[in-house]
Design a protein around this motif. Structure first.
Motif, PDB file in Angstrom:
ATOM      1  N   UNK A   1       0.838  -1.206   0.000  1.00 51.63           N
ATOM      2  CA  UNK A   1       0.000   0.000   0.000  1.00 51.63           C
ATOM      3  C   UNK A   1       0.871   1.253   0.000  1.00 51.63           C
ATOM      4  N   UNK A   2       1.925   1.253   0.819  1.00 45.95           N
ATOM      5  CA  UNK A   2       2.832   2.410   0.835  1.00 45.95           C
ATOM      6  C   UNK A   2       3.466   2.605  -0.537  1.00 45.95           C
ATOM      7  N   UNK A   3       3.855   1.500  -1.180  1.00 48.55           N
ATOM      8  CA  UNK A   3       4.436   1.585  -2.518  1.00 48.55           C
ATOM      9  C   UNK A   3       3.466   2.223  -3.498  1.00 48.55           C
ATOM     10  N   UNK A   4       2.178   1.936  -3.327  1.00 50.76           N
ATOM     11  CA  UNK A   4       1.148   2.507  -4.199  1.00 50.76           C
ATOM     12  C   UNK A   4       0.803   3.944  -3.830  1.00 50.76           C
ATOM     13  N   UNK A   5       1.294   4.419  -2.690  1.00 52.21           N
ATOM     14  CA  UNK A   5       0.951   5.759  -2.235  1.00 52.21           C
ATOM     15  C   UNK A   5      -0.299   5.814  -1.397  1.00 52.21           C
TER      16      UNK A   5
ATOM     17  N   UNK B   1       7.694  -5.699  -4.648  1.00 55.39           N
ATOM     18  CA  UNK B   1       8.391  -4.597  -5.303  1.00 55.39           C
ATOM     19  C   UNK B   1       8.712  -3.507  -4.283  1.00 55.39           C
ATOM     20  N   UNK B   2       9.682  -2.682  -4.595  1.00 53.18           N
ATOM     21  CA  UNK B   2      10.080  -1.608  -3.697  1.00 53.18           C
ATOM     22  C   UNK B   2       9.523  -0.267  -4.110  1.00 53.18           C
TER      23      UNK B   2
ATOM     24  N   UNK C   1       8.973   8.496  -2.485  1.00 53.24           N
ATOM     25  CA  UNK C   1       7.698   8.180  -3.138  1.00 53.24           C
ATOM     26  C   UNK C   1       6.646   7.619  -2.190  1.00 53.24           C
ATOM     27  N   UNK C   2       7.007   7.284  -0.958  1.00 53.93           N
ATOM     28  CA  UNK C   2       6.029   6.727  -0.018  1.00 53.93           C
ATOM     29  C   UNK C   2       5.314   7.876   0.690  1.00 53.93           C
TER      30      UNK C   2
ATOM     31  N   UNK D   1      14.247   2.316   0.569  1.00 53.10           N
ATOM     32  CA  UNK D   1      15.383   3.040   1.139  1.00 53.10           C
ATOM     33  C   UNK D   1      15.005   4.100   2.164  1.00 53.10           C
ATOM     34  N   UNK D   2      13.759   4.540   2.186  1.00 53.72           N
ATOM     35  CA  UNK D   2      13.332   5.524   3.186  1.00 53.72           C
ATOM     36  C   UNK D   2      12.988   4.879   4.529  1.00 53.72           C
TER      37      UNK D   2
END
Length: 262
Positions: A94-98, A194-195, A200-201, A229-230
């Motif tokens: 979900x974080x990857x998707x924003x 996926x990362x 972007x998060x 990486x964040x």
């Protein structure tokens, strides 16, 4: 798909997403303390707890879709999310998707090598099969330290020290949940996680890992950190795959410290 959920407490909203097991009750060891500080919303994923199974293919993407839909339907945009194991993978997706806000992922799946994933399937599937065979005897077996050690060595760093009430709901859930097998197949045979590139998060990302996790082994934390990486990485010492079992106070503090305060 409408997800069953419970909601109680005060403060800023906090959405809890469980892994394989009983559903939202997987959070029972820490949910009351979290609710003293947060408006806690804990969902049952499709095919777990009291939520019906998906009508189509069970995949991590589809399970994440169901949570994203829940967030939208309940006007929870920007909500802080916490997940463990499969749920940890879902909140990172979900974080990857924003989607969401601050994210805490505890021992998430999806960051294994091909060999580690094969071992994961080859060891966890028979364990779940054994639990199904022993279903009627679980209360007695988990009621003593020897039984807990025998059945939970893969899941806990100190199974003999846990109480039956802490572990019985999740172990029963592994045996009873209609989607346990399909979700396990999705983890074993589906794509890896996926990362998300730096910046972007939507909020802070925290990844917690048990030093003695035998399900998602600790070396996978390095891959998770590289792909996100964040993220801040937190190690739970003397802890297996379930921080809410082995380190409940530490897990609670981490969640509260790393999610938005109201």
């Amino acid at each position: 798909m409408t997800l069953n959920y419970v909601r109680f407490g005060n403060g800023s909203p906090l959405l809890l997403v469980h892994g394989l097991g009983v559903g939202w009750r997987s959070w029972s060891p820490i949910i009351d303390e979290l609710a003293e500080h947060r408006d806690v919303i804990a969902v049952d994923l499709p095919g777990f707890g009291e939520t019906p199974s998906l009508t189509g293919e069970v995949s991590i993407a589809a399970l994440a879709d169901s949570v994203a839909d829940f967030i939208r339907e309940h006007d929870l945009g920007g909500v802080s999310t916490v997940g463990q194991s499969m749920g940890g993978r879902i909140v990172l997706e979900l974080a990857r998707r924003g989607v969401g806000g601050d994210t805490v992922a505890l021992d998430p799946g999806g960051f294994w090598s091909d060999r580690e994933r094969a071992v994961f399937g080859a060891t966890l599937r028979p364990s779940i099969g054994l639990v199904k065979v022993l279903r009627r005897f679980l209360p007695a077996l988990l009621g003593n330290s020897a039984g807990r050690t025998l059945l939970l060595a893969q899941l806990s760093a100190r199974p003999w020290a846990l109480s039956r009430d802490t572990v019985l709901p999740d172990v029963r859930g592994l045996a009873d949940s209609p989607s346990t097998g399909a979700a396990l197949n999705a983890l074993i045979h589906g794509p890896k996680q996926e990362g998300a590139a730096s910046g972007t998060v939507p909020g802070r990302v925290t990844i917690g890992w048990g030093r003695r996790d035998l399900v998602t082994v600790p070396k996978q934390a390095t891959r998770a950190s590289e792909l996100f990486p964040d993220a801040v990485l937190h190690w739970f010492e003397r802890c297996g795959h379930f921080p809410q079992w082995d380190a409940p106070k530490e897990a609670t503090r981490l969640i509260l410290d790393r999610t938005e305060r109201g």
